[in-house]
Design a protein around this motif. Structure first.
Motif: not given
Length: 368
Positions: A321-328
């Motif tokens: 799931a954290d890949w969907a929230l990724a920053d640059q």
């Protein structure tokens, strides 16, 4: 013949006779035990499902004292969970259960009455109750209780008595209800992905594959939340991070489900704000996969839904799931720390006040 010789011969004959008697008695005891065991086994109720009947099973219900009751039903060529929810069943888990049904058998009787059901946790309230149907006919109806040094305690519906059951694998019958459901969300080969995008509150990440290499761009959101233009060149972009994302999604599975949750609970109606949207396009028009990720469900896990799916709300682990929230920075090369100088005295010199060449610095020329 001398007397002592006669005595020796008599002793030898007596010893041989004793051995013969011993062997005869031993053989008789073994035959008696075998006949007793055969009689006892023949007296045991017949349980289990015949090998030829396993594929004819159409319904299985399992009642666990500390879990929700589960009912599995075969509809056409597929199995479904019909209780406690209606959902597609996990094929592999159902297959394991069916295979185990034919291994069940009773090995020994412990008690011919119902008086010790409580002692062996074989009461209706405590036991694991398994009923398998073959059409309208019951193929199996058994209760399983305590398991100890003597074996797995069990009883058969409609017959008083406590028996030791063989072939019973507890973990196959005591799964959590969620583990009877199909949890697979995506399945593809990561080498077949040619485009990937991630859209969230940070902006829009776009990745494309040219040959074996991945290229990426990032278009940030402005203060008003609008996605702007992508940068001309992304110096720190690391294609290995895209491959990591694909590894997390190529066999994507749910760790739980969000049945009955509202949009307010899941945040999936505004995924780009509450989580993010991951889209993966496969080569040769093999299709696109889009996963919307919403709010936190429990711990670091988050709600998710597959676009174009059957509407099932899943719970994804943070690893996916954290890949969907990724920053640059999530898609950039990690900055390496400066290496320590080879000469340990350089660290010492760097800690002194003053500039190189100032008087008092060890090993420095004072200029005179």
């Amino acid at each position: 013949m001398k007397t002592e010789h006669k005595i020796y011969i008599a002793l030898v004959l007596l010893a041989l006779l004793g051995v013969g008697v011993f062997l005869t008695q031993k053989r008789q005891k073994e035959q008696l035990a075998a006949h007793s065991a055969t009689a006892a086994t023949a007296d045991l109720p017949s349980v289990g499902v015949a090998k030829d009947d396993v594929e004819k099973i159409t319904k299985i219900s399992i009642k666990n004292a500390d879990k929700s009751d589960v009912t599995l039903e075969k509809k056409g060529d597929t199995w479904e969970v019909t209780k406690p929810v209606n959902a597609k069943a996990n094929t592999a888990n159902v297959r394991s259960l069916l295979d185990n049904l034919k291994e069940l058998k009773l090995k020994e009787v412990i008690d011919r009455t119902s008086g010790t059901y409580g002692q062996y946790e074989l009461t209706d309230e405590k036991a694991v109750h398994v009923v398998a149907h073959k059409g309208d006919e019951k193929a199996l109806d058994m209760y399983f209780g305590k398991s100890g040094s003597r074996g797995q305690m069990s009883r058969v519906e409609g017959k008083d008595g406590v028996y030791i059951a063989g072939g019973y694998s507890s973990y196959l019958y005591t799964r959590e209800p969620k583990n009877w459901r199909e949890n697979s969300i995506l399945k593809f080969e990561d080498e077949n992905a040619v485009q990937v995008s991630v859209e969230n509150k940070n902006g829009l990440f776009s990745f494309s594959k040219n040959g074996d290499k991945w290229a990426g761009t990032f278009a940030p959101r402005d203060k008003g939340g609008k996605i702007g233009a992508a940068s001309a060149k992304w110096e720190k972009f690391d294609e290995a991070k895209v491959k990591d994302l694909l590894r997390a999604f190529k066999g994507l599975g749910a760790e739980d489900f969000g049945d009955g949750k509202s949009d307010a609970d899941t945040g999936l109606d505004a995924a780009t704000t509450n989580g993010g949207i991951v889209t993966i396009k496969l080569k040769d028009n093999a299709g696109d996969h889009t996963i919307k990720v919403g709010k936190t469900a429990k711990g670091q896990s988050r709600y998710a839904i597959k676009e174009g799916g059957d509407g099932t709300i899943y719970v994804l682990s943070s690893w996916s799931a954290d890949w969907a929230l990724a920053d640059q920075k999530r898609f950039e090369k990690s900055e390496k720390k400066d290496e320590k100088p080879a000469n340990p005295h350089e660290d010492e010199a760097a800690g002194h006040m003053g500039m190189p060449g100032m008087p008092g610095m060890p090993g420095m020329d004072d200029g005179e």
